[in-house]
Design an enzyme around this catalytic site. Structure first.
Site, PDB file in Angstrom:
ATOM      1  N   LYS A   1      44.226  88.526  61.092  1.00 30.36           N
ATOM      2  CA  LYS A   1      44.557  87.296  60.373  1.00 30.36           C
ATOM      3  C   LYS A   1      43.549  86.239  60.724  1.00 30.36           C
ATOM      4  O   LYS A   1      43.754  85.786  62.070  1.00 30.36           O
ATOM      5  CB  LYS A   1      46.061  87.045  60.964  1.00 30.36           C
TER       6      LYS A   1
ATOM      7  N   GLU B   1      40.039  85.874  74.530  1.00 30.12           N
ATOM      8  CA  GLU B   1      38.729  84.695  74.714  1.00 30.12           C
ATOM      9  C   GLU B   1      39.456  83.451  74.335  1.00 30.12           C
ATOM     10  O   GLU B   1      39.637  83.141  73.186  1.00 30.12           O
ATOM     11  CB  GLU B   1      37.832  85.463  73.627  1.00 30.12           C
TER      12      GLU B   1
ATOM     13  N   CYS C   1      33.806  77.302  72.102  1.00 31.75           N
ATOM     14  CA  CYS C   1      34.429  77.333  73.273  1.00 31.75           C
ATOM     15  C   CYS C   1      33.698  77.395  74.350  1.00 31.75           C
ATOM     16  O   CYS C   1      33.978  77.323  75.579  1.00 31.75           O
ATOM     17  CB  CYS C   1      35.173  78.520  73.298  1.00 31.75           C
TER      18      CYS C   1
ATOM     19  N   GLU D   1      39.988  70.292  76.941  1.00 28.78           N
ATOM     20  CA  GLU D   1      38.520  70.385  76.053  1.00 28.78           C
ATOM     21  C   GLU D   1      38.632  69.456  74.836  1.00 28.78           C
ATOM     22  O   GLU D   1      39.585  69.309  74.188  1.00 28.78           O
ATOM     23  CB  GLU D   1      38.644  71.757  75.543  1.00 28.78           C
TER      24      GLU D   1
HETATM   25  P1  ADP Z   1      43.088  76.088  67.413  1.00 26.74           P
HETATM   26  O1  ADP Z   1      43.724  75.106  68.059  1.00 26.74           O
HETATM   27  O2  ADP Z   1      41.638  76.322  67.731  1.00 26.74           O
HETATM   28  O3  ADP Z   1      43.607  75.989  65.976  1.00 26.74           O
HETATM   29  P2  ADP Z   1      44.789  78.317  68.081  1.00 26.74           P
HETATM   30  O4  ADP Z   1      44.896  78.934  69.425  1.00 26.74           O
HETATM   31  O5  ADP Z   1      46.023  77.397  67.777  1.00 26.74           O
HETATM   32  O6  ADP Z   1      43.369  77.366  68.102  1.00 26.74           O
HETATM   33  O7  ADP Z   1      44.510  79.180  66.654  1.00 26.74           O
HETATM   34  C1  ADP Z   1      43.703  80.355  66.881  1.00 26.74           C
HETATM   35  C2  ADP Z   1      44.203  81.355  65.922  1.00 26.74           C
HETATM   36  O8  ADP Z   1      45.690  81.807  66.280  1.00 26.74           O
HETATM   37  C3  ADP Z   1      44.449  81.014  64.408  1.00 26.74           C
HETATM   38  O9  ADP Z   1      44.364  82.263  63.949  1.00 26.74           O
HETATM   39  C4  ADP Z   1      45.997  80.801  64.467  1.00 26.74           C
HETATM   40  O10 ADP Z   1      46.428  80.756  63.156  1.00 26.74           O
HETATM   41  C5  ADP Z   1      46.673  81.614  65.330  1.00 26.74           C
HETATM   42  N1  ADP Z   1      48.122  81.297  66.031  1.00 26.74           N
HETATM   43  C6  ADP Z   1      48.324  79.944  66.313  1.00 26.74           C
HETATM   44  N2  ADP Z   1      49.606  79.971  67.101  1.00 26.74           N
HETATM   45  C7  ADP Z   1      49.901  81.318  66.797  1.00 26.74           C
HETATM   46  C8  ADP Z   1      51.219  81.754  66.960  1.00 26.74           C
HETATM   47  N3  ADP Z   1      52.295  81.278  67.764  1.00 26.74           N
HETATM   48  N4  ADP Z   1      51.292  83.325  66.666  1.00 26.74           N
HETATM   49  C9  ADP Z   1      50.456  83.741  66.225  1.00 26.74           C
HETATM   50  N5  ADP Z   1      49.222  83.437  65.990  1.00 26.74           N
HETATM   51  C10 ADP Z   1      48.937  81.810  66.136  1.00 26.74           C
END
Ligand code: ADP
Length: 518
Positions: free
Chosen positions: A210, A288, A322, A420
């Protein structure tokens, strides 16, 4: 609800035909796609492009203008489950292919990615905003991981353990761990997902993936090419989802015992959530996570090289990586000079949309990202920071632009020291002694990358060992390579991507003890 075969809303009919569950004929192996042909709007499950089960869609927009590029499937748990079903079904056959066969397919995929470098680069720029040269660079970078792991597929060795008892033979072999779920961020829409899918497939695992909601189109294009290269139906499945729907969709993977591994790049809170929520089925994880990287300039540094290194490490992708330095520690003797040299170069950076060939910094990914940067800079100025360059939003260019910024007199009360910033902002802290710099650099829960500049061999040895990060750049700002192990310590996560270690995360060791041999 029954999933239906997807009819692309942008691509032409010929293209859709190519993707209907068949491998491309050999003659199409170096097929070059137009950008619009690469844009897919469905999920790719079991070799078919499908609507979300409930037909929901969400919009993907261009960060330079805010305009919608495409409507893509907004998947939920039923789609996640269908992807897992396909990956679980495909696993035995893919695992049992000869490593050489998997290697050949992955090499074809890498070649197909490079044959489409221009249009993939343009697609990255369109949905993520990075300058076109960087978009094309990312394509080559992502393809380098696919080639690397294509080669590594044939080098998955085990051990014959020296005999311990007569009549017994002990061996250790390495086997694919099973179905892998890959969840990726938006800042490298191609490279991040390529460097997860490639080692998984090389190891003999099958994949459900995903991509981030901001940048699903490049990931879908990559999957389209993988299928064209001969990755069989079910071995690689991709679902797209908005943030709201993604949580429930991914939760299905977290609970499903058939998914044996999660590989994730993203924020630390989400990484911790995935670790917690997958504990019920004890999955293996690679995480990561966030960086907050320190960059130290000692009095004995080559300042020209340090400024070059800062520009390369900090301003790549507009500061949205990152491993970007977030805290810059400069020793008192060179503090003002380094600030002057750096701010002169930073002020000259060209900020423009990716469509401008001269662009060096594009728009930030979205309004949320821009707000965070503005909040950090305003807070720093309130706490006494001096603005040497930039320091403002560039609303005249579009909705999400921020001027590359250098701040002097940063201190540890400022927000940008603790979080960050993820944008084009350099915050300079002053220090007196090496011990002080190391203490400050390590005074964070994170530990992904660090950088320092010094011409003293003894200091280089001491500081390299003292920094608590998974990656250290010594007189060098560009660290990433498919041949090197990339990953962090502390709350920056665990697992390594790339290098000869990169396959370990997708393999488990089986010990076989054969007796009664004497
Ligand atoms: P950023 O702040 O850079 O968007 P995230 O960690 O929020 O970083 O998102 C990174 C990935 O994790 C994306 O693909 C996002 O859709 C997914 N994601 C964020 N929150 C969740 C969650 N609670 N469950 C599953 N996937 C998530």
């Amino acid at each position: 609800m029954q999933a239906t075969l997807f009819t692309p809303n942008i691509t032409d009919a010929g293209h859709a035909h190519d993707c209907a569950g068949r491998a491309n004929p050999e003659g199409n192996m170096n097929r070059q796609y137009e950008l619009k042909e690469l844009i897919q709007s469905g999920n790719f499950v079991d070799g078919k492009w499908l609507e979300a089960a409930d037909h929901a869609r969400f919009s993907v927009s261009n960060p330079a203008t805010g305009e919608s590029i495409a409507q893509v499937a907004d998947s939920g748990p039923a789609d996640a489950r269908a992807a897992t079903d396909a990956a679980a079904r495909a696993l035995p056959a893919w695992r049992d292919r000869l490593p050489k066969e998997r290697s050949v397919i992955l090499h074809k995929w890498a070649a197909l990615i490079m044959a489409n470098q221009d249009s993939l680069g343009a697609l990255i720029s369109l949905e993520q905003g990075k300058p076109l040269a960087e978009g094309k660079g990312e394509v080559a970078y992502g393809a380098s991981y696919v080639s690397w792991f294509a080669d590594e597929a044939t080098r998955i060795y085990g051990d014959i353990i020296p005999q311990q008892q007569r009549g017994k033979r002990m061996t250790a072999i390495r086997e694919p761990i099973g179905v892998v779920a890959a969840i990726t961020p938006w800042n490298f829409p191609l490279a991040m997902i390529a460097r997860k899918i490639a080692p998984a497939l090389a190891a003999g695992c099958t994949v459900v993936a995903k991509p981030a909601e901001d940048t699903p189109l490049t990931a879908s294009a990559l999957v389209l090419l993988a299928h064209g290269a001969g990755v069989p139906a079910g071995a690689l499945n991709l679902i797209t989802a908005s943030r709201e729907h993604a949580i429930a969709a991914v939760a299905d993977w977290l609970e499903d015992p058939r998914v044996r591994k999660i590989t994730f790049t993203g924020s630390t809170p989400v990484g911790k959530y995935l670790a917690r929520e997958s504990a019920g089925t004890l999955k293996k994880l690679s995480l990561e996570l966030g960086g907050n990287a320190p960059f130290i300039v000692f009095d004995d540094a080559d300042l020209e090289a340090a400024v070059d290194g800062m520009l390369v490490s900090k301003f790549r992708n507009g500061g949205q990586t990152c491993v970007c330095p977030n805290r810059v520690y400069v020793q008192a003797g060179v503090y003002e000079r380094f600030g002057e040299m750096l701010s002169r170069r930073v002020a000259a950076l060209k900020v423009a949309p990716a469509t401008d060939a001269a662009a060096q910094i594009g728009p930030m990914i979205n309004a949320r990202a821009l707000d965070k940067i503005a909040r950090h800079v305003d807070d720093a100025v309130e706490h006494g920071a001096r603005v040497l360059a930039g320091g403002r939003q560039l609303a005249e260019l579009g909705p999400n632009y921020y001027a590359p910024t250098v701040l002097a007199d940063a201190n540890h009360d400022m927000l940008l020291c603790r979080e960050e910033t993820f944008g084009p902002v350099v915050a300079m802290f002053k220090f007196e002694t090496e011990e002080e710099a190391i203490l400050a650099a390590n005074d964070t829960p994170f530990g992904l990358a660090s950088y320092f500049y010094s011409e003293s061999p003894k200091r280089i040895d001491r500081v390299s060992r003292a920094l608590e990060t998974g990656i250290v750049g010594v007189n060098e700002g560009a660290l990433a390579s498919e041949a090197a192990p990339f990953g962090g310590v502390k709350e920056s996560g665990y697992g390594r991507e790339g290098s000869k270690y990169g396959l370990d995360d997708y393999l488990s060791i089986k010990y076989i003890c054969q007796g009664n041999l004497a």
